[in-house]
Design an enzyme around this catalytic site. Structure first.
Site, PDB file in Angstrom:
ATOM      1  N   GLU A   1       0.869  -1.179   0.000  1.00 15.10           N
ATOM      2  CA  GLU A   1       0.000   0.000   0.000  1.00 15.10           C
ATOM      3  C   GLU A   1       0.899   1.220   0.000  1.00 15.10           C
ATOM      4  OE1 GLU A   1      -2.973   0.152   3.061  1.00 15.10           O
ATOM      5  OE2 GLU A   1      -4.183  -1.422   2.127  1.00 15.10           O
TER       6      GLU A   1
ATOM      7  N   ASP B   1      -5.095   9.798  10.008  1.00  9.95           N
ATOM      8  CA  ASP B   1      -3.798   9.237  10.375  1.00  9.95           C
ATOM      9  C   ASP B   1      -3.276   9.772  11.690  1.00  9.95           C
ATOM     10  OD1 ASP B   1      -2.927   7.398   8.241  1.00  9.95           O
ATOM     11  OD2 ASP B   1      -3.297   9.150   6.973  1.00  9.95           O
TER      12      ASP B   1
END
Ligand SMILES: Cc1ncc(COP(=O)(O)O)c(C=O)c1O
Lengths: 273, 410
Positions: free
Chosen positions: A52, A63
């Site tokens: 990824e 995040d």
């Protein structure tokens, strides 16, 4: 899907070998693009099945601090979505086996234009796209464009996702279904192993896709625990934390293998299951 | 004195949004991570139920009357009118609300929602600190735990508000990521919410964010426009010819404008932060000089570079220093119902001093942008015409900034 996508082929191959998928995450351009390319090759050496690749975005609201800083390093070097696609094309020159999934936020894709993005991603050799802030209901148009370019659209299922909604997501999703192991942002700690196991079991009733777990896997112990209840695992923050120790500029550095060791260790741990 | 919200619908036929899935034309939507979807869907359902309940609105009205001090006056600014030369200028005095800005209209409403949803913990983002103060205030009153995310840059330039929040018992969290301003505070609040989603209510301070926020924040701010309508009829026997409000995320502007959207003869001007001038790129004016994109849960006009990164913004006022804007404004721009313009830092500073000296009212720097544009607009209009400026907040919080910009230290 007409031909079997690279991700599906990899997954069925692993399932046949009774192995789990190992999917590292790193940010394109962290600390610079040549180093990312070297890291990607090393990750494959250490057992990655799919990579990824994070598309840097200025406002990564899903995040945690480790990946935020990775994104900031990439942005300081000026890494763009176009650079990310060019990086994939470069990687593909030497590797047609490993799956590549782009993971990011919608705005850079929106500004590039969906059609342009899908075409460029397919040309570069991208296999799947996961847009964190794009739930299925608002993503029909992009999904259609990606499908037309034979690219999988991967969606997340979270601990807060209702059963009914999980069913819709599983139906829309292609490639693999990504189960977010915790309530929170990337890099936090998994606390509730038992409920993850149950949820994944219930998701298996919904889909034939591989169900992989990500968001809180830090070491071989958590890798093993999560892989034992799923089809594979994603390791992001723990890798990006190592990458943070590299300085850019010399992509062939001797530290590269030890930087990626967390992935090699996870490979051994999950292969011993 | 507020009427049932059904009134809004009738007033604004043709401009009724959002649709059932949270879109205003092509804008709006629910662009958040999967972890938060259940929370925003629950909020949408709860709000849909409660907004149909007369009891809920009675409680809200009661709070506004007795705690906030509404209705806020509509005040004829006689000397400002004289100096501007032209249309008669009225000020809708949101600065007189408890806590000193329009923000509290929204935090009262959302705190009631939080209470009904049984949430014990409140989080908020803030730029100028006005929304943070308004959130800390309602949290204190209801005995809720409160955490306010604020960019490290803004903490520096809005010190008095930081201290007010602390006095009120809130935990002010300094946000060190990105450009360390409002947008980064919002990212951090979204991260907190995803982590603590079970017990936490996120009070968004403007008409941005994922559906249903743009709708419910608007509904809570519409009290401004509804009062203005009634007060205009009482004071000068007709509707105003023009409405002027500053636009950061757009909550004070939509609150004034929305009840008038169906009144075709009322012109509307949303004034963005022109910073050092639109031509310099150093501004915070996405409607005037941005492009559509997706940020913080909705599709709207944004300041974004050709690669899709959100650009750093610049404004003398922290409350306007945001690269996006509420999706309903994006839609009203495309529909050409509202005119979006910009005032520079310098123009705002001049207006700040003018209003202070001419009327004895110290406006917030955000508000000063609206005052600057309205004075120019007044000059282009006849003496028989009227303008209402949304005086969104008072400027006490800004006096250190103004002093610093003028080379003084307090
Ligand atoms: C007094 C005042 N006016 C205006 C604004 C801008 O916000 P909005 O555009 O949502 O009204 C702020 C934000 O902090 C403010 O404090």
């Amino acid at each position: 899907m007409p031909a079997m996508s690279r991700i599906s082929a990899i997954a069925s191959d692993r399932i046949q070998q009774e192995k789990k998928l190992l999917i590292p995450y790193l940010v394109a351009g962290d600390p610079d693009l040549p180093t990312t390319l070297t890291l990607m090759k090393e990750l494959v050496q250490q057992g990655a099945d799919i990579i990824e690749l994070g598309i840097p975005f200025s406002d990564p609201a899903s995040d945690g601090p480790v990946i935020q800083r990775g994104v900031e390093r990439a942005l300081n070097g000026g890494t763009t979505l176009r650079d990310t696609l060019a990086l994939v094309a470069q990687f593909r020159e030497g590797d047609t086996e490993t799956g590549i999934v782009l993971m990011g936020y919608l705005n850079p894709i929106e500004i590039m234009g969906y059609e342009n993005f899908a075409g460029s991603a397919a040309a570069a050799g991208v296999d799947g796209v996961l847009v964190v802030d794009m739930p299925p209901t608002d993503s029909m148009e992009l999904h259609r464009r990606l499908a037309a370019a034979d690219i999988d659209t991967i969606y997340l299922v979270a601990p807060t996702t209702s059963a009914e909604r999980a069913k819709d997501i599983a139906e829309a999703c292609t490639g693999y279904l990504y189960y977010v192991s915790l309530k929170g942002v990337t890099g936090a700690a998994i606390t509730d192993h038992e409920s993850i196991k149950e949820t994944i079991e219930s998701m298996r009733q919904l889909t034939d896709l591989p169900v992989v777990v990500g968001f809180g896997i830090k070491d071989s112990k958590s890798a093993k625990a999560m892989a034992s209840v799923s089809d594979g695992i994603i390791i992001g923050s723990a890798l990006v934390e190592q990458i943070a120790k590299l300085s850019g500029g010399a992509p062939e550095k001797p530290e590269i293998p030890s930087c990626c060791a967390v992935i090699g260790e996870a490979r051994s741990a999950i292969d011993s299951l | 004195m507020s009427e049932a919200p059904a009134e809004i619908e009738i007033d604004s036929v043709g401009f009724s949004g959002p649709d059932a899935s949270g879109h205003f034309g092509p804008y709006g939507g629910v662009f958040v991570g999967e972890t938060l979807i259940a929370a925003v869907e629950e909020l949408a359902l709860v709000y849909q139920d409660l907004s149909g309940e007369q009891d809920f609105w009675s409680e809200y009205d009661n709070e506004l009357r007795h705690y906030v001090g509404r209705p806020s006056p509509l005040y004829f600014a006689e000397r400002l009118t004289e100096v501007s030369g032209g249309a008669r200028i009225y000020l809708k005095r949101e600065d007189l609300n408890h806590t000193g800005a329009h923000k509290v209209n929204n935090t009262i409403g959302q705190a009631l929602l939080a209470k009904r949803m049984g949430k014990s913990r409140i989080i908020a983002e803030t730029g100028a600190g006005q929304h943070g103060v308004a959130s800390a205030t309602v949290a204190a009153r209801l005995g809720l735990e409160c955490h306010v995310y604020m960019g490290a840059e803004d903490i520096k330039r809005q010190a008095p508000n930081v201290y007010r929040m602390k006095l009120l018992g809130a935990n002010v969290v300094s946000v060190e990521s990105g450009s360390r301003t409002l947008k980064d505070a919002m990212n951090e609040a979204l991260r907190d919410w995803a982590t603590n989603v079970d017990n936490t209510y996120y009070i968004i301070g403007t008409v941005a964010g994922p559906h249903p926020y743009p709708q419910l924040v608007r509904d809570f701010q519409c009290i401004i426009g509804r009062e203005t309508k009634q007060q205009s009829l009482e004071m000068f026997g007709k509707l105003p010819d023009a409405l002027v409000a500053c636009v950061g995320g757009g909550s004070n502007a939509i609150g004034l404008f929305h009840p008038f959207l169906g009144d075709k003869r009322v012109a509307m001007f949303g004034v963005e932060a022109g910073g050092k001038g639109l031509e310099t790129g150093e501004h915070a004016a996405p409607l005037s000089a941005g492009t559509p994109g997706v940020l913080h849960g909705n599709r709207t006009y944004l300041m974004t570079d050709p690669g899709g990164q959100i650009q750093e913004t610049h404004s003398v006022s922290a409350g306007l220093d945001y690269p996006g804007v509420g999706p309903e404004h994006a839609w009203l721009k495309d529909l050409k119902r509202v005119n979006y313009v910009a005032a520079t830092d310098t123009e705002a500073m001049n207006a700040f001093h003018k209003l202070t000296r001419l009327e004895g009212i110290i406006p917030a720097l955000e508000t000063s942008h609206a005052v600057a544009y309205a004075m120019d607009l007044a000059r282009s209009m006849g003496a028989d015409q009227t303008i209402v400026i949304n005086l969104s907040g008072r400027g006490d919080k800004d006096i250190e900034t103004v002093a610093r910009l003028e080379g003084m230290k307090l």
